[in-house]
Structure formats: structure tokens, C-alpha cells
Design a protein around this motif. Structure first.
Motif, mmCIF file in Angstrom:
data_model
loop_
_atom_site.group_PDB
_atom_site.id
_atom_site.type_symbol
_atom_site.label_atom_id
_atom_site.label_comp_id
_atom_site.label_asym_id
_atom_site.label_seq_id
_atom_site.Cartn_x
_atom_site.Cartn_y
_atom_site.Cartn_z
ATOM 1 N N TYR A 108 37.069 62.557 34.323
ATOM 2 C CA TYR A 108 36.489 63.439 33.313
ATOM 3 C C TYR A 108 37.169 64.795 33.294
ATOM 4 N N ASP A 109 37.299 65.341 32.083
ATOM 5 C CA ASP A 109 37.783 66.717 31.958
ATOM 6 C C ASP A 109 36.608 67.665 32.206
ATOM 7 N N PRO A 110 36.830 68.979 32.191
ATOM 8 C CA PRO A 110 35.737 69.922 32.496
ATOM 9 C C PRO A 110 34.545 69.848 31.549
ATOM 10 N N ASP A 111 34.751 69.296 30.335
ATOM 11 C CA ASP A 111 33.653 69.188 29.376
ATOM 12 C C ASP A 111 32.964 67.829 29.409
ATOM 13 N N GLY A 112 33.366 66.965 30.341
ATOM 14 C CA GLY A 112 32.748 65.655 30.460
ATOM 15 C C GLY A 112 33.360 64.583 29.586
ATOM 16 N N ASN A 113 34.500 64.864 28.953
ATOM 17 C CA ASN A 113 35.172 63.844 28.152
ATOM 18 C C ASN A 113 35.835 62.832 29.078
ATOM 19 N N ALA A 114 35.614 61.547 28.799
ATOM 20 C CA ALA A 114 36.202 60.490 29.613
ATOM 21 C C ALA A 114 37.672 60.304 29.262
ATOM 22 N N LEU A 115 38.484 60.164 30.302
ATOM 23 C CA LEU A 115 39.909 59.863 30.198
ATOM 24 C C LEU A 115 40.177 58.756 31.207
ATOM 25 N N MET A 116 41.298 58.084 31.071
ATOM 26 C CA MET A 116 41.577 56.998 31.999
ATOM 27 C C MET A 116 43.052 56.990 32.382
ATOM 28 N N LEU A 117 43.318 56.592 33.619
ATOM 29 C CA LEU A 117 44.676 56.346 34.086
ATOM 30 C C LEU A 117 44.846 54.835 34.205
#
Length: 125
Positions: A108-117
Motif C-alpha cells: 500500500y502507498d501512504p493513502d492506502g491505495n493497493a499496488l502489487m509487485l
């Protein structure tokens, strides 16, 4: 200097009710090319018209439209994850592996947006 070395690939993951029907729609309407359907995992991928950018379709009974998760390709997911965790980046559970195909880790980024590797095991076993 960046903590993680990303590859020149990104998958835009979205949730859909019927991957096969959605893939056909993207092929017909936008000219994307089907890469594969992975029925056991409820996942399909299409090549967009942009080099290095694919569209991933994750099948769900009740998809959440508008919620896209960018998936960034890395050569070594364990190394990338360790670097981000040491920098206090929050991950959502353990790394998920689909044998012979991919390692995945959601963060998660600082705003809670999900990202994935994602580590493509066909390229980087």
C-alpha cells in the motif's frame, strides 16, 4: 535512489464477473490480444496496444468497478519486498506464488491505495 528496481512492465489488474466474456470484449472493442486464460486461478491477461502494459482480469462474484491495481514487474520479488518492508511499507499478507508462473505481493502507498509487485517465473525463476 529508488529502493526497488522495476522492470519495464506493468499489468493493470481489474475485477470482472466473467473473464472470458470480458476478454472477448477487450479484444473486439479495443483490439487487445489475449495472452492466456488461467482458469484454475481465475485470471486472464491481454496485451494492450502499449508495449510492456498488459490488462489482467481477475474473476470475482461481486467485482468492485473502478478499483484498478497496478502490478509492477520485478526481477527478484523477495529482494524488492525486503527493501520496501525495511522502509516501513505495509504489505497485505505473505507473498503468493503460482508455481512456475508468478510470485505476487500486494502493498500500500501512504493513502492506502493497493499496488502489487510481480516476479514472472518464466523469466526470473
Amino acid at each position: 535512489m529508488a529502493l526497488v528496481s522495476l522492470e519495464n512492465t506493468i499489468t493493470l489488474a481489474i475485477s470482472v464477473k466473467d473473464r472470458h466474456a470480458s476478454a472477448a470484449w477487450y479484444e473486439e472493442k479495443l483490439g487487445f490480444d489475449l495472452i492466456y486464460h488461467l482458469d484454475d486461478a481465475g485470471w486472464s491477461e491481454l496485451q494492450t496496444k502499449t508495449e510492456g502494459v498488459t490488462l489482467g482480469l481477475g474473476e470475482q462474484n461481486d467485482p468492485n468497478p473502478g478499483n484498478s491495481v497496478p502490478v509492477f514487474g520485478v526481477a527478484n520479488l523477495a529482494k524488492a519486498r525486503k527493501a520496501l518492508e525495511e522502509a516501513n511499507v505495509k504489505f497485505d499478507g505473505p507473498t503468493v506464488s503460482i508455481e512456475g508462473m508468478v510470485h505476487l505481493a500486494t502493498f500500500y502507498d501512504p493513502d492506502g491505495n493497493a499496488l502489487m509487485l510481480a516476479q514472472d517465473l518464466s523469466k526470473h525463476p
